[in-house]
Design a protein around this motif. Structure first.
Motif, short mmCIF file in Angstrom:
data_model
loop_
_atom_site.label_atom_id
_atom_site.label_comp_id
_atom_site.label_asym_id
_atom_site.label_seq_id
_atom_site.Cartn_x
_atom_site.Cartn_y
_atom_site.Cartn_z
N UNK A 17 22.21 29.49 69.75
CA UNK A 17 22.45 30.34 70.92
C UNK A 17 23.36 29.67 71.95
N UNK A 18 24.38 30.40 72.40
CA UNK A 18 25.29 29.94 73.44
C UNK A 18 26.10 31.13 73.92
N UNK A 19 26.89 30.91 74.94
CA UNK A 19 27.78 31.93 75.47
C UNK A 19 29.22 31.45 75.31
N UNK A 20 30.15 32.38 75.21
CA UNK A 20 31.57 32.06 75.22
C UNK A 20 32.21 32.79 76.39
N UNK A 21 32.85 32.02 77.27
CA UNK A 21 33.61 32.58 78.38
C UNK A 21 35.05 32.66 77.93
N UNK A 22 35.65 33.85 78.03
CA UNK A 22 37.03 34.05 77.60
C UNK A 22 37.82 34.68 78.74
N UNK A 23 38.94 34.04 79.09
CA UNK A 23 39.81 34.50 80.17
C UNK A 23 41.18 34.83 79.60
N UNK A 24 41.66 36.04 79.84
CA UNK A 24 42.99 36.44 79.37
C UNK A 24 44.06 35.69 80.14
N UNK A 25 44.96 35.03 79.40
CA UNK A 25 46.06 34.31 80.02
C UNK A 25 47.14 34.07 78.98
N UNK A 26 48.38 34.34 79.35
CA UNK A 26 49.53 34.10 78.48
C UNK A 26 49.40 34.78 77.11
N UNK A 27 48.82 35.97 77.08
CA UNK A 27 48.74 36.75 75.86
C UNK A 27 47.63 36.38 74.90
N UNK A 28 46.72 35.50 75.34
CA UNK A 28 45.56 35.12 74.52
C UNK A 28 44.32 35.08 75.40
N UNK A 29 43.19 34.88 74.78
CA UNK A 29 41.94 34.65 75.51
C UNK A 29 41.64 33.16 75.48
N UNK A 30 41.82 32.48 76.61
CA UNK A 30 41.41 31.08 76.72
C UNK A 30 39.89 31.07 76.64
N UNK A 31 39.32 30.12 75.90
CA UNK A 31 37.89 30.21 75.59
C UNK A 31 37.16 28.89 75.79
N UNK A 32 35.94 29.01 76.30
CA UNK A 32 35.03 27.88 76.49
C UNK A 32 33.66 28.28 75.98
N UNK A 33 33.04 27.42 75.18
CA UNK A 33 31.64 27.60 74.79
C UNK A 33 30.78 27.04 75.92
N UNK A 34 29.81 27.84 76.37
CA UNK A 34 28.94 27.45 77.47
C UNK A 34 27.50 27.53 76.96
N UNK A 35 26.95 26.38 76.52
CA UNK A 35 25.64 26.40 75.85
C UNK A 35 24.53 27.09 76.64
N UNK A 36 24.50 26.92 77.96
CA UNK A 36 23.40 27.48 78.75
C UNK A 36 23.80 28.68 79.59
N UNK A 37 24.99 29.23 79.37
CA UNK A 37 25.42 30.39 80.13
C UNK A 37 25.98 30.02 81.49
N UNK A 38 26.44 31.03 82.22
CA UNK A 38 27.05 30.80 83.52
C UNK A 38 26.01 30.30 84.52
N UNK A 39 26.39 29.38 85.40
CA UNK A 39 25.43 28.91 86.41
C UNK A 39 25.06 30.04 87.37
N UNK A 40 23.81 30.02 87.83
CA UNK A 40 23.37 31.06 88.75
C UNK A 40 23.15 30.53 90.17
N UNK A 41 23.38 29.21 90.37
CA UNK A 41 23.39 28.66 91.72
C UNK A 41 24.35 27.48 91.76
N UNK A 42 24.82 27.14 92.95
CA UNK A 42 25.87 26.12 93.08
C UNK A 42 25.35 24.70 92.90
#
Length: 120
Positions: A17-42
């Motif tokens: 189990x993990x999450x993948x964050x993908x951001x569109x840039x330069x015609x592709x999806x830049x991608x990062x695997x985020x094992x615990x998901x997006x942070x919910x506090x700073x």
């Protein structure tokens, strides 16, 4: 072109189990695997591991092991060689994050304290 750029957060259940964050840039999806998901506090950054770019068509991809946890558009707020400050405009409002490069494929994903102009 200055049009809106897409983002997608995929929820993977296999091989582990993990999450993948993908951001569109330069015609592709830049991608990062985020094992615990997006942070919910700073106060709690999350590990993000840069992975291979994906084709834009992958933004809508789902199967029995991968679903879309969130999607929408993103905007770059600031960028240096080691840090990308950005806002995700997702299903539940706007959240501001920073990706901080710590070396190699390793990044930290940080929810900023400054959430000005956001719903969160």
């Amino acid at each position: 072109m200055t049009g809106e750029r897409r983002f997608v957060l995929h929820d993977h259940r296999r091989p582990s189990p993990h999450f993948d964050l993908r951001l569109e840039e330069d015609g592709v999806l830049r991608s990062w695997a985020v094992p615990k998901g997006l942070p919910d506090d700073s106060a709690h950054d999350r590990l993000a591991i840069a992975v291979d770019d994906h084709e834009l068509e992958h933004a809508g991809y789902e199967d029995e092991h991968k679903t879309i946890a969130d999607d929408g558009t993103w905007e770059e707020l600031d960028r240096t060689e080691r840090r990308l400050l950005f806002a995700l405009h997702g299903r539940h409002g706007v959240r501001r994050y920073a990706l901080i490069h710590t070396g190699g494929t390793q990044w930290l994903l940080h929810l900023t304290r400054d959430q000005r102009g956001t719903d969160g």
